[in-house]
Write a protein that holds these residues in place. Structure first.
Motif, mmCIF file in Angstrom:
data_model
loop_
_atom_site.group_PDB
_atom_site.id
_atom_site.type_symbol
_atom_site.label_atom_id
_atom_site.label_comp_id
_atom_site.label_asym_id
_atom_site.label_seq_id
_atom_site.Cartn_x
_atom_site.Cartn_y
_atom_site.Cartn_z
ATOM 1 N N PRO A 16 43.027 63.557 87.154
ATOM 2 C CA PRO A 16 44.107 62.551 87.167
ATOM 3 C C PRO A 16 43.769 61.283 86.417
ATOM 4 O O PRO A 16 44.683 60.545 86.019
ATOM 5 N N VAL A 17 42.498 61.007 86.187
ATOM 6 C CA VAL A 17 42.109 59.752 85.541
ATOM 7 C C VAL A 17 42.656 59.662 84.121
ATOM 8 O O VAL A 17 42.961 58.570 83.623
ATOM 9 N N VAL A 18 42.821 60.813 83.444
ATOM 10 C CA VAL A 18 43.246 60.776 82.041
ATOM 11 C C VAL A 18 44.761 60.683 81.899
ATOM 12 O O VAL A 18 45.259 60.575 80.773
ATOM 13 N N VAL A 19 45.480 60.749 83.012
ATOM 14 C CA VAL A 19 46.943 60.609 82.957
ATOM 15 C C VAL A 19 47.274 59.123 82.960
ATOM 16 O O VAL A 19 46.917 58.391 83.892
ATOM 17 N N ARG A 20 47.958 58.678 81.921
ATOM 18 C CA ARG A 20 48.298 57.256 81.776
ATOM 19 C C ARG A 20 49.813 57.095 81.687
ATOM 20 O O ARG A 20 50.441 57.698 80.815
ATOM 21 N N GLN A 21 50.335 56.319 82.603
ATOM 22 C CA GLN A 21 51.768 56.045 82.647
ATOM 23 C C GLN A 21 52.568 57.349 82.666
ATOM 24 O O GLN A 21 53.613 57.483 82.005
ATOM 25 N N GLY A 22 52.054 58.320 83.404
ATOM 26 C CA GLY A 22 52.763 59.581 83.556
ATOM 27 C C GLY A 22 52.694 60.489 82.358
ATOM 28 O O GLY A 22 53.471 61.461 82.267
ATOM 29 N N GLN A 23 51.766 60.227 81.422
ATOM 30 C CA GLN A 23 51.652 61.040 80.221
ATOM 31 C C GLN A 23 50.181 61.339 79.926
ATOM 32 O O GLN A 23 49.275 60.616 80.377
ATOM 33 N N VAL A 24 49.942 62.390 79.148
ATOM 34 C CA VAL A 24 48.615 62.737 78.664
ATOM 35 C C VAL A 24 48.694 62.973 77.162
ATOM 36 O O VAL A 24 49.653 63.584 76.661
ATOM 37 N N ARG A 25 47.724 62.438 76.471
ATOM 38 C CA ARG A 25 47.683 62.561 74.999
ATOM 39 C C ARG A 25 46.675 63.647 74.629
ATOM 40 O O ARG A 25 45.514 63.595 75.037
ATOM 41 N N ILE A 26 47.119 64.631 73.847
ATOM 42 C CA ILE A 26 46.298 65.783 73.474
ATOM 43 C C ILE A 26 46.221 65.854 71.954
ATOM 44 O O ILE A 26 47.250 65.854 71.268
ATOM 45 N N ASP A 27 45.016 65.876 71.436
ATOM 46 C CA ASP A 27 44.820 66.043 69.993
ATOM 47 C C ASP A 27 44.911 67.524 69.639
ATOM 48 O O ASP A 27 44.356 68.381 70.334
ATOM 49 N N VAL A 28 45.611 67.845 68.559
ATOM 50 C CA VAL A 28 45.791 69.232 68.127
ATOM 51 C C VAL A 28 45.366 69.368 66.673
ATOM 52 O O VAL A 28 45.492 68.426 65.881
ATOM 53 N N SER A 29 44.858 70.549 66.328
ATOM 54 C CA SER A 29 44.484 70.846 64.950
ATOM 55 C C SER A 29 44.574 72.342 64.754
ATOM 56 O O SER A 29 44.274 73.117 65.665
#
Length: 874
Positions: free
Chosen positions: A629-642
């Motif tokens: 849960p720590v990585v969830v910010r303001q109800g969102q999660v940012r995921i890098d894709v490649s």
């Protein structure tokens, strides 16, 4: 010199008379020299692997790459450390422009190379594909065809030997890239290691130039091989740099000084190998010593005749030492030549095993000559003790048929005891240092034990007073002939020390491994999982059918999927696991997921290890379920894709998320529904199938049947059952057991033959007083038992210290980071250095089984008939 020449002639004559003994000594000295020469030639003969060019020159005079927009190009002689302003969307030069920039009469051949994803009959694979005409003379020297033929038309390719598999063998058609361009494999080749060796090499025109991506000043993905009528000088290189070209010239490279001198590295390697060479030299000396002693015994009458004719002790010593010199030279020189020749002949096999071409062969003659010199030195040292004994020959006793009075003394063991204690302490203290220090301190202990062997034999003989006659006779015979017995016991001891040390180290490493088959748990305990992103949907259907055939009806198969592009290319998603977003998973896990799995409610329950209504509700709302849960910010999660085959950067993916911690250890970082992936423009592909242990625990026999079926479907899938498995030490026991049997029994039998020959007068006396025929067998068995048991027991005790030190030294002192098949990065702590395991089966083999087997062999292979005493005319 005349005395030495005469001694060598005498030695040569006696060597011809005793052909079997001579062959044995030659093998003892020559084989180690041949082995060392082979290893040195195989390791250092090809020279260092080049690491300066992005593409091998072959027979070309130069290679060039560039674009019209490149400005300010600077480079070093090897085409590295390039500085250029590539501009936006650089435009490659045309062949006509390249030809115009070079010297008149130059011929150019295009090449290109890049990573591609291609489809095989067993699934997808990713590797570098090079496009160039291998039939052109400029490509000569960059490869060697080992099977099939070279490509001669577009659509044909050869596969690298290290990528050869059933699904890439000659005759198989591969489909490259998103447009599925066909490539038919027509041959197998070994390639030069310069730059990045390709997985496939296609004929020009098989793939369009645009498929290899834009021209880059450092990747050298596209360029031209140049056959120039004159050398391409550094001035030419700088002139072409000004026009936007990067150039690698054969003339410039050959004239440039090397980046670094390898002498320091080689000196360090030789320093580390010195104790091992000394241990091998000691073993050869101890092995050959009894054989030289046997020769001295058989030639005792010859030495006596020389003595009565005026020969001094120095003359007798020279004659005996000539044996060591003759056999040392006769064994070492052919042995060294044999090792170098074998390394040269084995180059094709070594290249096949390595999967690439080795450099030009150049034998390290200085190192080989050193090995040969050590072989000659070993021969002289092995003959030294028999030579000293020969110089003390009593001619009257020998010529009259009486036994010579022994002069061997046990000596004072104080110095040996001090060295044993010091060497053992140094061995224990060297556990935190390099392995060479352990070997050096163990060598000191070995030399001390060799010096103590005569005193040890004398102590054992005093303890044998109440033993049966055969053992009592063997012990007293050993102490009476310490000059013959001590080298044999020391040789057995030295070999057993090495075997025990290796056994303790190996067993300790096995004991420290976790109770799972592959180092660490990769799924919940009891789960069966199959992973592989390179399988096609059709192959996954066959895998599902194979699993369902083996598990009971109604058992659900949990499916985990990963993101793909619209065209089906895998997309790697890197899910953060900390608030600072500094943790990134490398693209190397079995699912290539980065911790983001796509699936249904069954997958969510598998990952969380429980039924969670809150998580299911959020999941159906289209939110990502994030286990940290720590990585969830303001109800969102940012995921890098490649993308799996990178042709540029992709925008990060931002998803609505809810943080829910798993029960125990979570088996992903985030889970989303397929609708979420589709909404954000991504497709999905199956990456894993699991049987949840909460639904059914797969028996090991069932898992083995599933594994066999999946392997027949595709070799690109990983099957594993998460069940405890004890470390398998069978291979350890078999290898060390065979080595122990060969070394211990071989040395014991040679020493026993010598002891039996020297004990002939005693056996004659036994026969004269009415001893039974079986007495001789019992006596020989006792002699073999004393030698083998004394050497093995001492060697096992002495081998514990270096084994424990090496086991502690082999433990990594840092945490190990690895990736699970669900894409989660896990940090495993360093192994516990306190775990030391003793291979008791090996110890029992060395201390009990082999001595008894040696005694049995001595009894079986000895004639039971006692010799009759010879009548002597006085």
């Amino acid at each position: 010199m005349s005395g030495l020449s005469a001694a060598l002639r005498i030695s040569r004559r006696n060597a011809r008379r005793s052909k079997w003994r001579s062959a044995l000594i030659l093998a003892m000295i020559g084989l180690p020299v041949a082995l060392v020469s082979f290893v040195l030639s195989a390791l250092f003969g090809p020279g260092p692997v080049p690491d300066r060019q992005h593409y091998p020159l072959g027979q070309a005079d130069a290679l060039v790459t560039g674009a019209r927009e490149w400005t300010g190009v600077t480079q070093d002689a090897w085409g590295n450390r390039i500085a250029a302003q590539p501009g936006n969307d650089p435009t490659p030069f045309t062949p006509a422009e390249i030809a115009a920039a070079l010297a008149p009469g130059s011929r150019i051949v295009p090449f290109a190379q890049a990573d591609f994803r291609y489809l095989t009959p067993q699934g997808y694979d990713i590797g570098q594909i090079r496009q160039v005409d291998l039939n052109d003379p400029m490509s000569r020297g960059t490869f060697r065809l080992t099977e099939g033929r070279l490509p001669t038309a577009p659509g044909e390719a050869v596969v690298s030997a290290d990528r050869l598999a059933p699904d890439t063998a000659p005759g198989v058609t591969l489909f490259v890239g998103e447009k599925r361009r066909p490539l038919r494999v027509v041959g197998v080749a070994l390639f030069d290691l310069t730059g990045t060796p390709p997985g496939l090499v296609a004929f020009p025109g098989s793939l369009p130039d645009a498929a290899f991506g834009p021209v880059h000043p450092e990747l050298m993905s596209r360029g031209w091989l140049v056959d120039s009528p004159r050398p391409v000088t550094w001035a030419d290189v700088r002139r072409l740099n000004a026009r936007g070209l990067v150039v690698v010239s054969r003339t410039v490279v050959e004239a440039a000084p090397p980046d670094e001198a390898p002498s320091r590295v080689r000196v360090s390697s030789l320093t580390q190998s010195a104790p091992w060479v000394a241990i091998m030299l000691l073993e050869v000396v101890l092995l050959a010593g009894p054989a030289f002693a046997m020769g001295r015994l058989r030639r005792s009458r010859e030495f006596a005749l020389v003595a009565v004719q005026g020969g001094s002790p120095a003359h007798l010593r020279t004659i005996a030492l000539a044996d060591g010199l003759l056999f040392g030279v006769a064994a070492s020189l052919p042995g060294a030549a044999l090792g170098v020749g074998a390394a040269w002949l084995a180059r094709p096999l070594l290249e096949r095993r390595a999967g690439y071409l080795l450099g030009p062969f150049a034998a390290p003659w200085a190192a080989v000559a050193t090995a040969a010199a050590l072989g000659v030195l070993a021969g002289l040292l092995a003959a030294l003790a028999p030579a000293v004994a020969a110089s003390r020959t009593d001619p009257v006793a020998v010529l009259s048929g009486r036994r010579e009075r022994g002069r061997e003394r046990a000596g004072r063991p104080l110095l040996g005891i001090v060295l044993v204690v010091a060497g053992t302490a140094a061995t224990v203290a060297s556990a935190d240092h390099e392995l060479g220090w352990i070997a050096t301190s163990a060598l000191v202990t070995q030399l001390a034990l060799v010096a103590l062997t005569p005193a040890l034999i004398a102590a054992v003989a005093r303890l044998a007073a109440r033993l049966p006659l055969p053992l009592r006779f063997a012990a007293r015979d050993a102490v009476r002939n310490r000059g013959r017995t001590a080298p044999a016991v020391a040789a057995v001891m030295t070999a057993v020390v090495a075997l025990t040390a290796v056994g303790v180290t190996w067993q300790s490493r096995l004991a420290r491994n976790p109770a799972y088959a592959q180092s660490h748990p990769q799924a919940p305990a009891g789960a069966l999982w199959i992973a592989g992103t390179n399988l096609t949907p059709g192959l996954w259907d066959r895998v599902r059918s194979a699993v369902r055939e083996e598990v009971p009806a109604g058992v659900p198969l949990v499916e985990a999927r990963t993101l793909t592009s619209r065209s089906g290319v895998p997309v790697y998603a890197s899910v953060p696991d900390s608030a600072s977003d500094v943790s990134r998973v490398e693209w190397s896990d079995a699912t290539e997921s980065g911790g983001l799995l796509v699936g249904n409610d069954d997958l969510l329950r598998y990952v969380l290890r429980r039924d969670d209504p809150q998580a299911v509700a959020a999941f159906h709302e289209g939110k990502a379920i994030v286990l940290n849960p720590v990585v969830v910010r303001q109800g969102q999660v940012r995921i890098d894709v490649s993308p799996a085959v990178a042709r540029g950067d992709s925008a990060p993916l931002t998803l609505p998320a809810v943080g829910i911690r798993a029960t125990g250890e979570g088996w992903a970082r985030a889970v989303v529904a397929p609708e979420v992936a589709a909404k954000n423009g991504y497709g999905t592909a199956t990456a894993m199938l699991m049987v949840d242990p909460a639904d059914f625990r797969v028996p090991r026999a069932t898992a083995e049947r599933i594994t066999a079926k999946v392997e027949r479907i595709s070799g690109k899938a990983i099957v594993r059952l998460e069940a405890p498995e004890a470390p398998d030490d069978t291979f350890l026991l078999v290898v060390l057991g065979i080595a122990a049997a060969v070394l211990v029994l071989g040395m014991t039998f040679v020493a026993t033959m010598l002891a039996t020959a020297e004990a002939r007068p005693d056996l004659e006396t036994m026969s004269a007083v009415g001893a039974a025929p079986r007495v001789k067998r019992a006596v020989v068995a006792g002699q073999a038992l004393v030698i083998a048991l004394l050497g093995s027991a001492t060697g096992v005790l002495a081998g514990f210290a270096p084994g424990i030190a090496a086991a502690r030294q082999a433990v990594p002192h840092h945490a190990e980071v690895f990736l699970r098949p669900d894409g989660v990065q896990v940090t495993a702590p360093a192994d516990d250095t306190s775990t030391i395991a003793i291979p008791w089966l090996l110890v029992g083999l060395l201390v009990v089984a082999l001595p008894l087997l040696a005694a049995l062999g001595g009894a079986v292979f000895t004639r039971s008939r006692l010799p009759l005493p010879r009548r002597r005319i006085t």
